[in-house]
Design a protein around this motif. Structure first.
Motif, mmCIF file in Angstrom:
data_model
loop_
_atom_site.group_PDB
_atom_site.id
_atom_site.type_symbol
_atom_site.label_atom_id
_atom_site.label_comp_id
_atom_site.label_asym_id
_atom_site.label_seq_id
_atom_site.Cartn_x
_atom_site.Cartn_y
_atom_site.Cartn_z
ATOM 1 N N LYS A 110 149.977 32.801 49.255
ATOM 2 C CA LYS A 110 148.769 32.585 50.048
ATOM 3 C C LYS A 110 147.638 32.008 49.194
ATOM 4 N N ARG A 111 147.516 32.508 47.963
ATOM 5 C CA ARG A 111 146.461 32.013 47.080
ATOM 6 C C ARG A 111 146.688 30.550 46.721
ATOM 7 N N ALA A 130 144.665 23.826 50.020
ATOM 8 C CA ALA A 130 143.923 23.383 51.203
ATOM 9 C C ALA A 130 142.480 23.044 50.857
ATOM 10 N N GLN A 131 141.921 23.682 49.848
ATOM 11 C CA GLN A 131 140.539 23.435 49.466
ATOM 12 C C GLN A 131 140.368 22.124 48.708
ATOM 13 N N LYS A 132 141.390 21.692 47.965
ATOM 14 C CA LYS A 132 141.277 20.476 47.161
ATOM 15 C C LYS A 132 141.022 19.225 47.994
ATOM 16 N N ALA A 138 148.403 28.348 48.504
ATOM 17 C CA ALA A 138 148.190 27.547 49.705
ATOM 18 C C ALA A 138 146.697 27.363 49.984
ATOM 19 N N LYS A 139 145.906 28.414 49.744
ATOM 20 C CA LYS A 139 144.462 28.321 49.967
ATOM 21 C C LYS A 139 143.822 27.340 48.994
ATOM 22 N N GLU A 140 144.251 27.396 47.734
ATOM 23 C CA GLU A 140 143.708 26.468 46.741
ATOM 24 C C GLU A 140 144.100 25.031 47.060
ATOM 25 N N HIS A 180 151.245 37.367 48.190
ATOM 26 C CA HIS A 180 149.851 37.174 47.790
ATOM 27 C C HIS A 180 149.694 35.902 46.965
ATOM 28 N N THR A 181 150.628 35.671 46.041
ATOM 29 C CA THR A 181 150.569 34.460 45.217
ATOM 30 C C THR A 181 150.726 33.210 46.067
#
Length: 215
Positions: A183-184, A190-192, A186-188, A180-181
């Motif tokens: 994925k979170r 990708a958003q930057k 990686a998502k952050e 879970h950590t």
């Protein structure tokens, strides 16, 4: 061994350990122990094999975990059938069987925690539980006082089974938390870049809008 198989096997082993502790002190305890342990291993083996066949090997599964899954499934199935169909074979050697079982189970867990769940890692305190299992198995194998005391033997074995199941539960929770950590993060990450591109685009269009207004 797959995560789902580990989960159900852990549940079965904890239940068997609790039953063994509750049976402690009964006159027919040895016969009951063999039956309980036999059905526990049979159920765990069948669950593991069904999951291994249905799920197959995935990219995220390490070779150690995959091989351990097949070995534990087939071994649990054969051992469970032997205990149920021929309990007399194990009555006289039951304490040695349980001692070896706890030692091997603890060693397997240490190997899995150190290498089988890679790239996920665990804190050092979780290794205490499989080490305690190994110590309990050594006590059963080497201590004449424990071997000659059926209630003590049952208590040590039941406690070892409970520790075995709890260790897997904690390991699965640790893996799920680390996934879970990851994925979170990686998502952050990708958003930057998307945010930076959006800011750059707005800065480039602003002068044009000012020019149009001026005209």
């Amino acid at each position: 061994m797959k995560s789902t198989g580990i989960f159900f096997s852990s549940f079965v082993m904890i239940a068997a350990g609790i039953v063994l502790c509750l049976l402690n002190g009964r006159t027919d305890v040895l016969k009951n122990i063999i039956e309980v342990v036999g059905w526990a291993f049979l159920a765990a083996g069948v669950i593991n094999l069904v999951i291994m066949i249905m799920r197959g090997k995935r990219k995220e599964d390490s070779s150690v975990m995959h091989i351990t899954g097949w070995v534990s499934g087939i071994g649990g199935l054969c051992l469970g059938l032997a205990l149920i169909l021929a309990p007399a074979m194990f009555t006289s050697t039951l304490v040695y069987f349980f001692g070896a079982l706890l030692v091997l189970g603890g060693l397997v867990q240490v190997i899995m925690l150190a290498w089988g769940f890679r790239p996920y890692t665990f804190q050092g305190w979780i290794y205490i539980m499989p080490v305690v299992e190994i110590i309990g198995g050594v006590v059963l194998l080497c201590s004449e006082q424990v071997r000659g005391n059926d209630p003590m033997m049952v208590l040590v074995t039941g406690s070892g089974f409970i520790l075995f199941g709890l260790t897997w539960f904690i390991a699965l929770f640790g893996v799920a938390r680390q996934k879970h950590t990851a994925k979170r993060v990686a998502k952050e990450a990708a958003q930057k870049p998307a945010e930076k591109i959006g800011e750059t685009g707005s800065d480039q269009t602003k002068p044009f809008s000012d020019n149009k207004t001026t005209e």
